[in-house]
Design a protein around this motif. Sequence first.
Motif, PDB file in Angstrom:
ATOM      1  N   PRO A  97     -38.411 -24.061 -54.121  1.00  0.00           N
ATOM      2  CA  PRO A  97     -39.017 -25.077 -54.993  1.00  0.00           C
ATOM      3  C   PRO A  97     -38.337 -26.439 -54.930  1.00  0.00           C
ATOM      4  N   GLU A  98     -37.014 -26.481 -54.768  1.00  0.00           N
ATOM      5  CA  GLU A  98     -36.320 -27.768 -54.722  1.00  0.00           C
ATOM      6  C   GLU A  98     -36.710 -28.566 -53.495  1.00  0.00           C
ATOM      7  N   LEU A  99     -36.803 -27.889 -52.366  1.00  0.00           N
ATOM      8  CA  LEU A  99     -37.204 -28.558 -51.136  1.00  0.00           C
ATOM      9  C   LEU A  99     -38.651 -29.038 -51.237  1.00  0.00           C
ATOM     10  N   TYR A 100     -39.519 -28.206 -51.799  1.00  0.00           N
ATOM     11  CA  TYR A 100     -40.907 -28.604 -52.001  1.00  0.00           C
ATOM     12  C   TYR A 100     -40.988 -29.831 -52.911  1.00  0.00           C
ATOM     13  N   ARG A 101     -40.205 -29.848 -53.991  1.00  0.00           N
ATOM     14  CA  ARG A 101     -40.213 -31.008 -54.898  1.00  0.00           C
ATOM     15  C   ARG A 101     -39.721 -32.266 -54.186  1.00  0.00           C
ATOM     16  N   ALA A 102     -38.716 -32.126 -53.330  1.00  0.00           N
ATOM     17  CA  ALA A 102     -38.205 -33.286 -52.583  1.00  0.00           C
ATOM     18  C   ALA A 102     -39.290 -33.845 -51.662  1.00  0.00           C
ATOM     19  N   MET A 103     -39.979 -32.973 -50.934  1.00  0.00           N
ATOM     20  CA  MET A 103     -41.081 -33.428 -50.067  1.00  0.00           C
ATOM     21  C   MET A 103     -42.183 -34.060 -50.906  1.00  0.00           C
ATOM     22  N   SER A 104     -42.470 -33.474 -52.040  1.00  0.00           N
ATOM     23  CA  SER A 104     -43.521 -34.005 -52.911  1.00  0.00           C
ATOM     24  C   SER A 104     -43.162 -35.382 -53.455  1.00  0.00           C
ATOM     25  N   ARG A 105     -41.881 -35.596 -53.763  1.00  0.00           N
ATOM     26  CA  ARG A 105     -41.447 -36.924 -54.221  1.00  0.00           C
ATOM     27  C   ARG A 105     -41.627 -37.967 -53.113  1.00  0.00           C
ATOM     28  N   LEU A 106     -41.288 -37.589 -51.887  1.00  0.00           N
ATOM     29  CA  LEU A 106     -41.494 -38.505 -50.762  1.00  0.00           C
ATOM     30  C   LEU A 106     -42.983 -38.802 -50.593  1.00  0.00           C
ATOM     31  N   GLU A 107     -43.811 -37.775 -50.688  1.00  0.00           N
ATOM     32  CA  GLU A 107     -45.270 -37.950 -50.610  1.00  0.00           C
ATOM     33  C   GLU A 107     -45.745 -38.917 -51.691  1.00  0.00           C
ATOM     34  N   GLN A 108     -45.280 -38.729 -52.911  1.00  0.00           N
ATOM     35  CA  GLN A 108     -45.680 -39.596 -54.018  1.00  0.00           C
ATOM     36  C   GLN A 108     -45.235 -41.032 -53.766  1.00  0.00           C
ATOM     37  N   TRP A 109     -44.009 -41.210 -53.280  1.00  0.00           N
ATOM     38  CA  TRP A 109     -43.505 -42.549 -53.008  1.00  0.00           C
ATOM     39  C   TRP A 109     -44.362 -43.250 -51.953  1.00  0.00           C
ATOM     40  N   VAL A 110     -44.658 -42.559 -50.862  1.00  0.00           N
ATOM     41  CA  VAL A 110     -45.476 -43.157 -49.793  1.00  0.00           C
ATOM     42  C   VAL A 110     -46.862 -43.509 -50.331  1.00  0.00           C
ATOM     43  N   GLU A 135     -47.778 -44.221 -53.360  1.00  0.00           N
ATOM     44  CA  GLU A 135     -47.798 -45.215 -54.429  1.00  0.00           C
ATOM     45  C   GLU A 135     -47.173 -46.557 -54.063  1.00  0.00           C
ATOM     46  N   ASN A 136     -46.724 -46.741 -52.837  1.00  0.00           N
ATOM     47  CA  ASN A 136     -45.994 -47.968 -52.518  1.00  0.00           C
ATOM     48  C   ASN A 136     -46.657 -48.815 -51.440  1.00  0.00           C
ATOM     49  N   GLY A 137     -47.898 -49.141 -51.654  1.00  0.00           N
ATOM     50  CA  GLY A 137     -48.522 -50.179 -50.876  1.00  0.00           C
ATOM     51  C   GLY A 137     -49.520 -49.775 -49.806  1.00  0.00           C
ATOM     52  N   LEU A 138     -49.495 -48.550 -49.354  1.00  0.00           N
ATOM     53  CA  LEU A 138     -50.421 -48.151 -48.307  1.00  0.00           C
ATOM     54  C   LEU A 138     -51.801 -47.905 -48.915  1.00  0.00           C
ATOM     55  N   ASP A 139     -52.822 -48.507 -48.354  1.00  0.00           N
ATOM     56  CA  ASP A 139     -54.194 -48.317 -48.805  1.00  0.00           C
ATOM     57  C   ASP A 139     -54.544 -46.832 -48.784  1.00  0.00           C
ATOM     58  N   ARG A 140     -55.142 -46.334 -49.866  1.00  0.00           N
ATOM     59  CA  ARG A 140     -55.434 -44.895 -49.989  1.00  0.00           C
ATOM     60  C   ARG A 140     -56.413 -44.406 -48.920  1.00  0.00           C
ATOM     61  N   ILE A 141     -57.429 -45.192 -48.606  1.00  0.00           N
ATOM     62  CA  ILE A 141     -58.379 -44.789 -47.558  1.00  0.00           C
ATOM     63  C   ILE A 141     -57.640 -44.679 -46.225  1.00  0.00           C
ATOM     64  N   MET A 142     -56.834 -45.682 -45.915  1.00  0.00           N
ATOM     65  CA  MET A 142     -56.082 -45.665 -44.661  1.00  0.00           C
ATOM     66  C   MET A 142     -55.149 -44.462 -44.611  1.00  0.00           C
ATOM     67  N   TYR A 143     -54.494 -44.162 -45.717  1.00  0.00           N
ATOM     68  CA  TYR A 143     -53.572 -43.031 -45.748  1.00  0.00           C
ATOM     69  C   TYR A 143     -54.309 -41.721 -45.486  1.00  0.00           C
ATOM     70  N   GLU A 144     -55.487 -41.572 -46.059  1.00  0.00           N
ATOM     71  CA  GLU A 144     -56.264 -40.346 -45.816  1.00  0.00           C
ATOM     72  C   GLU A 144     -56.771 -40.291 -44.372  1.00  0.00           C
ATOM     73  N   LEU A 145     -57.143 -41.431 -43.795  1.00  0.00           N
ATOM     74  CA  LEU A 145     -57.538 -41.442 -42.377  1.00  0.00           C
ATOM     75  C   LEU A 145     -56.372 -40.965 -41.507  1.00  0.00           C
ATOM     76  N   ILE A 146     -55.173 -41.437 -41.801  1.00  0.00           N
ATOM     77  CA  ILE A 146     -53.971 -41.005 -41.077  1.00  0.00           C
ATOM     78  C   ILE A 146     -53.807 -39.498 -41.206  1.00  0.00           C
ATOM     79  N   LYS A 147     -53.904 -38.999 -42.425  1.00  0.00           N
ATOM     80  CA  LYS A 147     -53.697 -37.569 -42.668  1.00  0.00           C
ATOM     81  C   LYS A 147     -54.720 -36.719 -41.925  1.00  0.00           C
ATOM     82  N   ILE A 148     -55.949 -37.167 -41.931  1.00  0.00           N
ATOM     83  CA  ILE A 148     -56.997 -36.388 -41.262  1.00  0.00           C
ATOM     84  C   ILE A 148     -56.789 -36.414 -39.752  1.00  0.00           C
ATOM     85  N   ARG A 149     -56.521 -37.580 -39.180  1.00  0.00           N
ATOM     86  CA  ARG A 149     -56.371 -37.648 -37.710  1.00  0.00           C
ATOM     87  C   ARG A 149     -55.179 -36.831 -37.232  1.00  0.00           C
TER      88      ARG A 149
END
Length: 150
Positions: A12-25, A27-41
């Motif tokens: 769980p601690e490692l999962y929470r650490a990855m999740s915090r990084l995910e949340q930071w990325v 919430e810090n400036g990257l357009d949500r549509i663009m981020y989802e396009l990246i994730k899908i590709r």
Amino acid sequence: MNIRMNHYTANPELYRAMSRLEQWVRENGLDRIMYELIKIRASQINGCAFCLDMHTKELRKLGESEQRIALISVWRESPCYTEQERAVLELTEAVTLISEKGVPKELFDRVRSFYSEKEFADLIFAINLINSWNRIAISTGMFPGCMDKQ
């Protein structure tokens, strides 16, 4: 089908650490549509059904058209993506398949024509993060719907 291991509960601690990084990325400036396009590709390239299912659903929630979602894997032949999106999709492919050709200078320069140095770093972190999630999901045998009953 059953997953091999639930990485959420295994560490769980490692999962929470990855999740915090995910949340930071996210919430810090990257357009949500663009981020989802990246994730899908990246998820298409890596063959991660779990992540593809999750992120195509997320893109639909954000109001993206079915056409743009369906054509991400063939973005080069599809006129529905902007030049900026094309550059980011190409960067996503280059970073995901880094051992093949690296990130050519021409591609770096093209992406930088749209993004500042900080924003470029954000893109690289976003691409690396989804590649990490893909590798975790594939390694642990995750599939669409596998966490619905958890």
